[in-house]
Scaffold this motif. Sequence first.
Motif, short mmCIF file in Angstrom:
data_model
loop_
_atom_site.label_atom_id
_atom_site.label_comp_id
_atom_site.label_asym_id
_atom_site.label_seq_id
_atom_site.Cartn_x
_atom_site.Cartn_y
_atom_site.Cartn_z
N TRP A 1 0.71 -0.94 -0.05
CA TRP A 1 0.24 -0.10 -0.17
C TRP A 1 1.00 1.23 0.44
CZ3 TRP A 1 -0.03 3.63 3.83
CH2 TRP A 1 0.34 3.98 4.46
N LYS A 2 1.36 0.98 0.54
CA LYS A 2 3.25 2.18 0.19
C LYS A 2 2.98 2.98 -0.73
CE LYS A 2 5.03 1.17 5.32
NZ LYS A 2 6.02 1.08 5.85
N SER A 3 3.33 2.01 -1.96
CA SER A 3 3.65 2.18 -3.09
C SER A 3 2.58 3.25 -3.80
CB SER A 3 3.44 1.40 -3.73
OG SER A 3 3.00 0.16 -3.83
N ARG A 4 1.14 3.01 -3.10
CA ARG A 4 -0.18 3.95 -3.78
C ARG A 4 -0.68 4.76 -2.93
NH1 ARG A 4 -0.64 -2.16 -3.35
NH2 ARG A 4 -2.44 -1.53 -1.71
N TRP A 5 0.10 5.14 -2.13
CA TRP A 5 -0.19 6.14 -1.25
C TRP A 5 0.75 6.72 -0.94
CZ3 TRP A 5 -5.17 6.86 0.59
CH2 TRP A 5 -6.06 5.75 0.79
N LEU A 6 0.41 8.33 -0.70
CA LEU A 6 1.54 9.50 -0.41
C LEU A 6 1.64 10.09 0.48
CD1 LEU A 6 4.53 10.20 -1.20
CD2 LEU A 6 3.15 12.01 -3.28
N GLU A 7 2.40 10.05 0.67
CA GLU A 7 1.98 10.78 2.57
C GLU A 7 2.82 12.40 2.66
OE1 GLU A 7 2.50 9.44 6.67
OE2 GLU A 7 3.66 8.00 5.77
N SER A 8 1.60 13.38 2.95
CA SER A 8 2.04 15.10 2.54
C SER A 8 3.61 15.01 3.01
CB SER A 8 0.76 15.43 2.80
OG SER A 8 1.03 17.11 2.64
N THR A 9 3.85 15.89 2.54
CA THR A 9 5.18 16.56 3.56
C THR A 9 5.40 18.82 3.68
OG1 THR A 9 6.51 17.05 1.10
CG2 THR A 9 6.78 14.99 2.41
N HIS A 10 3.72 18.66 3.54
CA HIS A 10 3.96 19.79 3.44
C HIS A 10 4.07 20.35 5.31
CE1 HIS A 10 1.14 24.19 3.18
NE2 HIS A 10 0.95 23.68 4.37
N LYS A 11 3.95 19.73 6.26
CA LYS A 11 4.36 19.99 7.24
C LYS A 11 5.06 18.25 7.51
CE LYS A 11 1.15 21.45 10.44
NZ LYS A 11 -0.02 21.11 10.80
N SER A 12 5.98 19.03 8.61
CA SER A 12 7.35 18.13 9.13
C SER A 12 6.36 16.92 10.24
CB SER A 12 7.80 18.86 9.58
OG SER A 12 8.26 19.31 10.58
N ASP A 13 5.23 17.27 10.96
CA ASP A 13 5.01 17.03 12.07
C ASP A 13 3.42 16.16 11.94
OD1 ASP A 13 3.92 19.15 11.67
OD2 ASP A 13 3.46 19.39 14.16
N TYR A 14 2.68 15.66 10.29
CA TYR A 14 2.56 15.16 10.27
C TYR A 14 2.02 13.49 11.09
CZ TYR A 14 -0.04 17.93 6.16
OH TYR A 14 0.06 19.01 5.58
N GLY A 15 1.20 13.44 11.62
CA GLY A 15 0.46 11.77 11.89
C GLY A 15 1.21 10.50 11.14
N LYS A 16 1.16 9.01 12.04
CA LYS A 16 1.86 7.93 10.44
C LYS A 16 0.85 7.23 10.56
CE LYS A 16 5.96 9.63 9.83
NZ LYS A 16 5.49 10.35 8.53
N PHE A 17 0.34 6.63 9.14
CA PHE A 17 -0.37 6.02 9.15
C PHE A 17 0.12 4.66 9.40
CE2 PHE A 17 -3.22 9.35 7.39
CZ PHE A 17 -3.99 8.91 8.05
N VAL A 18 -0.26 3.27 9.76
CA VAL A 18 0.11 2.33 10.13
C VAL A 18 -0.78 1.27 9.70
CG1 VAL A 18 1.67 2.35 11.70
CG2 VAL A 18 -0.39 1.69 11.88
N LEU A 19 -0.96 -0.14 9.11
CA LEU A 19 -1.82 -1.27 8.68
C LEU A 19 -2.09 -1.95 9.27
CD1 LEU A 19 -2.99 -1.79 5.84
CD2 LEU A 19 -1.28 -3.71 5.62
N SER A 20 -3.10 -1.60 9.73
CA SER A 20 -3.23 -2.77 11.24
C SER A 20 -4.82 -2.76 11.55
CB SER A 20 -3.60 -2.05 12.51
OG SER A 20 -3.56 -2.72 13.55
N ALA A 21 -5.68 -4.22 11.85
CA ALA A 21 -6.75 -5.01 11.88
C ALA A 21 -7.22 -4.11 13.14
CB ALA A 21 -7.18 -6.72 11.81
N GLY A 22 -7.14 -3.97 14.22
CA GLY A 22 -6.96 -3.33 15.20
C GLY A 22 -6.57 -4.28 16.62
N LYS A 23 -8.04 -3.76 17.64
CA LYS A 23 -7.66 -4.78 19.08
C LYS A 23 -8.09 -5.47 18.37
CE LYS A 23 -8.66 -1.34 21.02
NZ LYS A 23 -8.43 -0.12 22.28
N PHE A 24 -9.73 -5.28 17.27
CA PHE A 24 -10.70 -6.55 17.48
C PHE A 24 -11.18 -6.34 16.39
CE2 PHE A 24 -12.46 -2.53 19.75
CZ PHE A 24 -14.27 -3.10 17.93
N TYR A 25 -11.39 -7.77 15.24
CA TYR A 25 -11.48 -7.52 13.98
C TYR A 25 -12.63 -8.87 13.48
CZ TYR A 25 -7.48 -10.61 15.08
OH TYR A 25 -6.97 -10.67 15.31
#
Length: 421
Positions: free
Chosen positions: A34-58
């Motif tokens: 997915w990292k090759s298809r989604w691009l994180e903006s660099t407009h700000k240096s402190d944007y939060g990070k996305f991770v790939l996860s199904a969460g604590k329950f699924y």
Amino acid sequence: MTALCLLFISLSFALITAESSVYFREQFEDGDAWKSRWLESTHKSDYGKFVLSAGKFYGDAEKDKGLQTSQDAHFYAISSRFEDFSNKDQPLVIQFTVKHEQGIDCGGGYIKLFPSDLKQEEMNGDSTYNIMFGPDICGPGTKKVHVIFNYKGKNHLINKDIRCKDDEYSHLYTLVVNPDNTYEVKIDNKKVESGSLEDDWDFLPPKKIKDPDAKKPEDWDEREKIGDPDDKKPEDWDKPETIPDPDAKKPDDWDEEMDGEWEPPMVTNPDYKGEWKPKQIDNPAYKGKWVHPEIDNPEYTPDSEIYKYSSIGVIGLDLWQVKSGTIFDNFLITNDPKLAEEVGNESWGATKDAEKKMKDSQEEEERKKREEEDKKRSEEAKDEADEEDKDEEDEDEEDEEEEDEEDGEEEGTDSKLKDEL
């Protein structure tokens, strides 16, 4: 050309125009690709990070993986590009799932559709977008589904209040924009709102306006009731509201030279009747409420293509979250509402029950664990209390033994003294 040929051409054209198209679909089923298809903006240096996860329950450990916000109190900005298209003369369907498993208190759960000329690395809250859609929660006062359209360079919010889901489970959000300028919003594949784009947004000036040349006639009487002109105030009506207390007496020690002239205190007059008003009767001159006449608004121009965007080419998550943990998944952009419904049932619908079952199981385990811990603490407290009681009993026994020894020694001394005597 024969009638049969015309029928064949008509059928072929109908099949072509009815063909389903999927412009974008993302279910994050290929790991870190997915990292090759989604691009994180660099407009700000402190944007939060996305991770790939199904969460604590699924419901499914792999199928339920999506982009999860991972840092509290951060802005997030990430986007994915697809082949540019226009929704002219066809429906536009936007669909995705949101799971606020963290029990969100304030944060966005919406997406934005951008024209293809967006510079993804510069995407930010001021970037021009076509549509913003999805849930937004901030405290008990804001729990809504945003449906915002950019029309002629200005963002327009829907005039209706659509409540979003505020629990911790996954929910499916769907927006359908039709080429007849109508729309539909669905949550979990059930319609929650629909209507006309022109009626439910302020895209266009009103069709009618008040006639600027019309004025209410001076003799127009809007009073439904009036005082009866034949009703007269009784002669004995006027009484003062307060009177000197007739039962009051000057104190015996009142000194007028020192205290001034004595005056009795004032009390409510039992004969006071208040302000007199004549009784009300129907106004014979009543003409009703005057309604300002309207005329066609010269500034109004109908637009049959409010729904249309010439360029749609990027989908993005541009939002703020106080408490992170939201998971975005099952993105779909298509021209087929029926297909979107089927995809929703096959993705979100296939795992939602298992997800809830897992969450319920975890809560039951946590409940049992708390009960066991409470029981253990209670038993430990009881053991400590018993130990303290035992220590006190031992101390009492030791005290009694010491007293007995002292009494014995005293008795022995007394006996010895008696023998000596």
